[in-house]
Motif scaffolding. Structure first.
Motif, PDB file in Angstrom:
ATOM      1  N   LEU A 127       5.929   0.231  -7.074  1.00 14.35           N
ATOM      2  CA  LEU A 127       6.105   1.317  -6.265  1.00 14.35           C
ATOM      3  C   LEU A 127       6.674   1.117  -4.865  1.00 14.35           C
ATOM      4  CD1 LEU A 127       5.700   4.251  -6.017  1.00 14.35           C
ATOM      5  CD2 LEU A 127       3.331   4.088  -5.285  1.00 14.35           C
ATOM      6  N   TRP A 128       6.530  -0.225  -4.197  1.00  9.52           N
ATOM      7  CA  TRP A 128       7.125  -0.341  -2.872  1.00  9.52           C
ATOM      8  C   TRP A 128       8.606  -0.670  -3.185  1.00  9.52           C
ATOM      9  CZ3 TRP A 128       9.411  -5.061  -2.091  1.00  9.52           C
ATOM     10  CH2 TRP A 128       8.890  -6.158  -2.526  1.00  9.52           C
ATOM     11  N   ARG A 129       8.944  -1.194  -4.300  1.00  7.94           N
ATOM     12  CA  ARG A 129      10.279  -1.325  -4.410  1.00  7.94           C
ATOM     13  C   ARG A 129      11.016  -0.440  -4.808  1.00  7.94           C
ATOM     14  NH1 ARG A 129      10.199  -6.773  -8.417  1.00  7.94           N
ATOM     15  NH2 ARG A 129      10.375  -8.356  -6.853  1.00  7.94           N
ATOM     16  N   ASP A 130      10.555   0.584  -5.563  1.00 12.60           N
ATOM     17  CA  ASP A 130      11.221   1.874  -6.008  1.00 12.60           C
ATOM     18  C   ASP A 130      11.167   2.974  -4.754  1.00 12.60           C
ATOM     19  OD1 ASP A 130      11.746   1.411  -8.522  1.00 12.60           O
ATOM     20  OD2 ASP A 130      10.009   1.629  -9.363  1.00 12.60           O
ATOM     21  N   SER A 134      10.273  -2.900   2.263  1.00  9.98           N
ATOM     22  CA  SER A 134      10.471  -4.300   2.119  1.00  9.98           C
ATOM     23  C   SER A 134       9.283  -5.114   1.523  1.00  9.98           C
ATOM     24  CB  SER A 134      10.348  -4.793   3.625  1.00  9.98           C
ATOM     25  OG  SER A 134      11.783  -4.436   4.095  1.00  9.98           O
ATOM     26  N   ASP A 135       8.119  -4.525   1.295  1.00 12.56           N
ATOM     27  CA  ASP A 135       6.766  -5.232   0.923  1.00 12.56           C
ATOM     28  C   ASP A 135       6.014  -4.211   0.415  1.00 12.56           C
ATOM     29  OD1 ASP A 135       5.812  -5.052   3.377  1.00 12.56           O
ATOM     30  OD2 ASP A 135       6.633  -6.879   3.897  1.00 12.56           O
ATOM     31  N   ALA A 137       2.996  -4.265   2.099  1.00 11.92           N
ATOM     32  CA  ALA A 137       2.216  -3.887   3.200  1.00 11.92           C
ATOM     33  C   ALA A 137       2.957  -2.780   3.800  1.00 11.92           C
ATOM     34  CB  ALA A 137       2.281  -4.911   4.319  1.00 11.92           C
ATOM     35  N   GLU A 138       4.099  -2.387   3.691  1.00 12.80           N
ATOM     36  CA  GLU A 138       4.766  -1.083   4.224  1.00 12.80           C
ATOM     37  C   GLU A 138       4.290   0.044   3.425  1.00 12.80           C
ATOM     38  OE1 GLU A 138       8.953  -2.883   6.124  1.00 12.80           O
ATOM     39  OE2 GLU A 138       8.845  -1.714   4.376  1.00 12.80           O
ATOM     40  N   LEU A 139       4.088  -0.052   2.154  1.00 15.46           N
ATOM     41  CA  LEU A 139       3.462   1.054   1.332  1.00 15.46           C
ATOM     42  C   LEU A 139       1.987   1.286   1.714  1.00 15.46           C
ATOM     43  CD1 LEU A 139       3.575   3.093  -0.860  1.00 15.46           C
ATOM     44  CD2 LEU A 139       3.178   1.261  -2.436  1.00 15.46           C
ATOM     45  N   SER A 140       1.234   0.133   1.861  1.00 12.43           N
ATOM     46  CA  SER A 140      -0.237   0.387   2.478  1.00 12.43           C
ATOM     47  C   SER A 140      -0.214   1.193   3.669  1.00 12.43           C
ATOM     48  CB  SER A 140      -0.803  -0.935   2.733  1.00 12.43           C
ATOM     49  OG  SER A 140      -0.751  -1.607   1.367  1.00 12.43           O
ATOM     50  N   ARG A 141       0.653   0.881   4.624  1.00  8.90           N
ATOM     51  CA  ARG A 141       0.788   1.534   5.952  1.00  8.90           C
ATOM     52  C   ARG A 141       1.282   3.173   5.865  1.00  8.90           C
ATOM     53  NH1 ARG A 141       0.314   0.492  11.827  1.00  8.90           N
ATOM     54  NH2 ARG A 141       1.497   2.245  12.647  1.00  8.90           N
ATOM     55  N   LEU A 142       2.235   3.415   4.732  1.00 10.64           N
ATOM     56  CA  LEU A 142       2.470   4.651   4.483  1.00 10.64           C
ATOM     57  C   LEU A 142       1.460   5.295   3.769  1.00 10.64           C
ATOM     58  CD1 LEU A 142       4.787   7.105   4.373  1.00 10.64           C
ATOM     59  CD2 LEU A 142       5.201   5.917   2.002  1.00 10.64           C
ATOM     60  N   LEU A 143       0.670   5.003   2.906  1.00 13.83           N
ATOM     61  CA  LEU A 143      -0.502   5.711   2.279  1.00 13.83           C
ATOM     62  C   LEU A 143      -1.639   5.765   3.189  1.00 13.83           C
ATOM     63  CD1 LEU A 143      -0.219   3.794  -1.063  1.00 13.83           C
ATOM     64  CD2 LEU A 143       0.304   6.356  -0.609  1.00 13.83           C
ATOM     65  N   ALA A 144      -1.882   4.667   3.958  1.00 12.95           N
ATOM     66  CA  ALA A 144      -2.871   4.788   5.050  1.00 12.95           C
ATOM     67  C   ALA A 144      -2.691   5.870   6.037  1.00 12.95           C
ATOM     68  CB  ALA A 144      -3.327   3.497   5.636  1.00 12.95           C
ATOM     69  N   THR A 145      -1.397   6.119   6.456  1.00 17.29           N
ATOM     70  CA  THR A 145      -0.948   7.065   7.539  1.00 17.29           C
ATOM     71  C   THR A 145      -1.044   8.573   6.902  1.00 17.29           C
ATOM     72  OG1 THR A 145       0.183   5.567   8.610  1.00 17.29           O
ATOM     73  CG2 THR A 145       0.732   7.714   9.006  1.00 17.29           C
ATOM     74  N   HIS A 146      -0.708   8.645   5.940  1.00 15.21           N
ATOM     75  CA  HIS A 146      -0.473  10.103   5.372  1.00 15.21           C
ATOM     76  C   HIS A 146      -1.546  10.585   4.494  1.00 15.21           C
ATOM     77  CE1 HIS A 146       3.190  11.027   7.383  1.00 15.21           C
ATOM     78  NE2 HIS A 146       3.473   9.752   7.327  1.00 15.21           N
ATOM     79  N   PHE A 147      -2.137   9.709   3.634  1.00  9.59           N
ATOM     80  CA  PHE A 147      -3.451  10.002   2.728  1.00  9.59           C
ATOM     81  C   PHE A 147      -4.482   9.055   3.156  1.00  9.59           C
ATOM     82  CE2 PHE A 147       1.102  10.062   0.964  1.00  9.59           C
ATOM     83  CZ  PHE A 147       1.247  11.411   0.891  1.00  9.59           C
ATOM     84  N   GLY A 193      -4.188  -7.851  -6.757  1.00  7.37           N
ATOM     85  CA  GLY A 193      -3.475  -8.926  -6.226  1.00  7.37           C
ATOM     86  C   GLY A 193      -2.049  -8.578  -5.496  1.00  7.37           C
ATOM     87  N   PRO A 194      -1.552  -9.427  -5.006  1.00  5.46           N
ATOM     88  CA  PRO A 194      -0.403  -9.067  -4.249  1.00  5.46           C
ATOM     89  C   PRO A 194       0.825  -8.759  -5.289  1.00  5.46           C
ATOM     90  CG  PRO A 194      -0.476 -11.483  -4.453  1.00  5.46           C
ATOM     91  CD  PRO A 194      -1.717 -10.942  -4.828  1.00  5.46           C
ATOM     92  N   GLU A 195       1.759  -7.768  -4.662  1.00  7.01           N
ATOM     93  CA  GLU A 195       2.845  -7.362  -5.832  1.00  7.01           C
ATOM     94  C   GLU A 195       4.122  -8.248  -5.078  1.00  7.01           C
ATOM     95  OE1 GLU A 195       2.575  -2.876  -6.890  1.00  7.01           O
ATOM     96  OE2 GLU A 195       1.748  -3.091  -4.959  1.00  7.01           O
ATOM     97  N   GLU A 196       4.336  -9.275  -5.551  1.00  5.59           N
ATOM     98  CA  GLU A 196       5.139 -10.398  -4.796  1.00  5.59           C
ATOM     99  C   GLU A 196       6.816 -10.097  -5.445  1.00  5.59           C
ATOM    100  OE1 GLU A 196       3.435 -14.034  -6.133  1.00  5.59           O
ATOM    101  OE2 GLU A 196       2.051 -14.127  -4.628  1.00  5.59           O
ATOM    102  N   GLY A 197       7.577 -10.674  -4.754  1.00  2.10           N
ATOM    103  CA  GLY A 197       8.838 -10.546  -5.212  1.00  2.10           C
ATOM    104  C   GLY A 197       9.802  -9.954  -4.037  1.00  2.10           C
ATOM    105  N   LYS A 198      11.281 -10.195  -4.192  1.00  2.00           N
ATOM    106  CA  LYS A 198      11.756  -9.785  -3.075  1.00  2.00           C
ATOM    107  C   LYS A 198      12.410  -8.177  -3.073  1.00  2.00           C
ATOM    108  CE  LYS A 198      14.409 -14.109  -2.941  1.00  2.00           C
ATOM    109  NZ  LYS A 198      15.939 -15.093  -3.087  1.00  2.00           N
ATOM    110  N   SER A 199      12.579  -7.767  -2.053  1.00  2.00           N
ATOM    111  CA  SER A 199      12.986  -6.266  -2.230  1.00  2.00           C
ATOM    112  C   SER A 199      14.306  -6.132  -2.755  1.00  2.00           C
ATOM    113  CB  SER A 199      13.028  -5.905  -0.612  1.00  2.00           C
ATOM    114  OG  SER A 199      14.142  -6.539  -0.062  1.00  2.00           O
ATOM    115  N   ARG A 200      14.764  -4.969  -2.800  1.00  2.00           N
ATOM    116  CA  ARG A 200      16.219  -4.653  -3.670  1.00  2.00           C
ATOM    117  C   ARG A 200      16.968  -5.246  -2.756  1.00  2.00           C
ATOM    118  NH1 ARG A 200      16.365  -1.735  -8.269  1.00  2.00           N
ATOM    119  NH2 ARG A 200      18.392  -1.343  -7.638  1.00  2.00           N
TER     120      ARG A 200
END
Length: 209
Positions: A127-130, A134-135, A137-147, A193-200
């Motif tokens: 989901l963070w890639r789509d 960048s990773d 953690a940014e998705l976690s920040r978004l969800l924690a902020t708005h939901f 676990g971590p969703e590893e890999g490079k961003s697009r």
């Protein structure tokens, strides 16, 4: 034409697991929107989707965001006069409804992110890639902020798309899993676990180099 957000300002400090450093919540929201729009433009340029199909937002919502927060050249790239509002399937409606129910009350930005996340969750990658982030953690920040209430329930670091769909199935009275416990499940590594890999963006840069 693509719009690339300034990722350096929002990246994590090396070797830490803390949130990306932000100058403020509004700036982070704009950064995430820029990431989403960059992915949307990739799909538009490839002929895979229109602006509304890529984001899940209506024409009016897109026009409001683009004209109030972004350069005029970006708004013109979306060709909003040529698109219609997105059609929703049942899966997206259910996921959107759950996110909206957990969005911050009276916050239009949270409601819009609910629509964006529900649409981008239909894609096949992490989901963070789509979302163009960048990773994880940014998705976690978004969800924690708005939901915040919804996000706080993910106490075992389940992958976010898995977690959202599990919560959706629980709300609808279904069960995705028959394992007696997560630790005994053969699919444990697929859920946690971590969703590893490079961003697009990183993969594109590597390809150019």
């Amino acid at each position: 034409m693509s719009y690339q957000p300034n990722r350096r300002r929002h990246s994590q400090s090396p070797g830490t697991g803390r949130w990306p450093r932000m100058d403020g919540e509004v700036e982070f929201d704009e950064y995430v929107l820029a990431c989403v729009f960059s992915r949307a433009l990739e799909e538009i340029d490839a002929g895979e989707a229109t602006a509304t199909e890529a984001t899940g937002l209506s024409r009016a919502e897109l026009r409001d965001i683009l004209t109030s927060r972004f350069p005029a050249r970006l708004a013109s790239a979306f060709s909003l006069e040529e698109v219609s509002d997105p059609a929703l399937g049942m899966e997206e409606e259910l996921l959107r409804g759950m996110l909206l129910a957990h969005a911050r009350a009276g916050d239009m930005t949270s409601a819009r992110f609910a629509k964006i996340i529900a649409r981008r969750a239909l894609r096949d990658d992490h989901l963070w890639r789509d979302l163009g982030l960048s990773d994880q953690a940014e998705l976690s920040r978004l969800l924690a902020t708005h939901f915040p209430k919804l996000a706080s329930g993910n106490t075992q670091n389940m992958r976010w798309k898995k977690y959202l769909y599990r919560k959706l199935c629980e709300a609808e009275g279904f069960s995705l899993c028959t394992a007696t416990s997560c630790r005994e499940c053969n699919d444990f590594n697929d859920c946690f676990g971590p969703e590893e890999g490079k961003s697009r963006l990183e993969r594109t840069k590597d390809g150019i180099e």
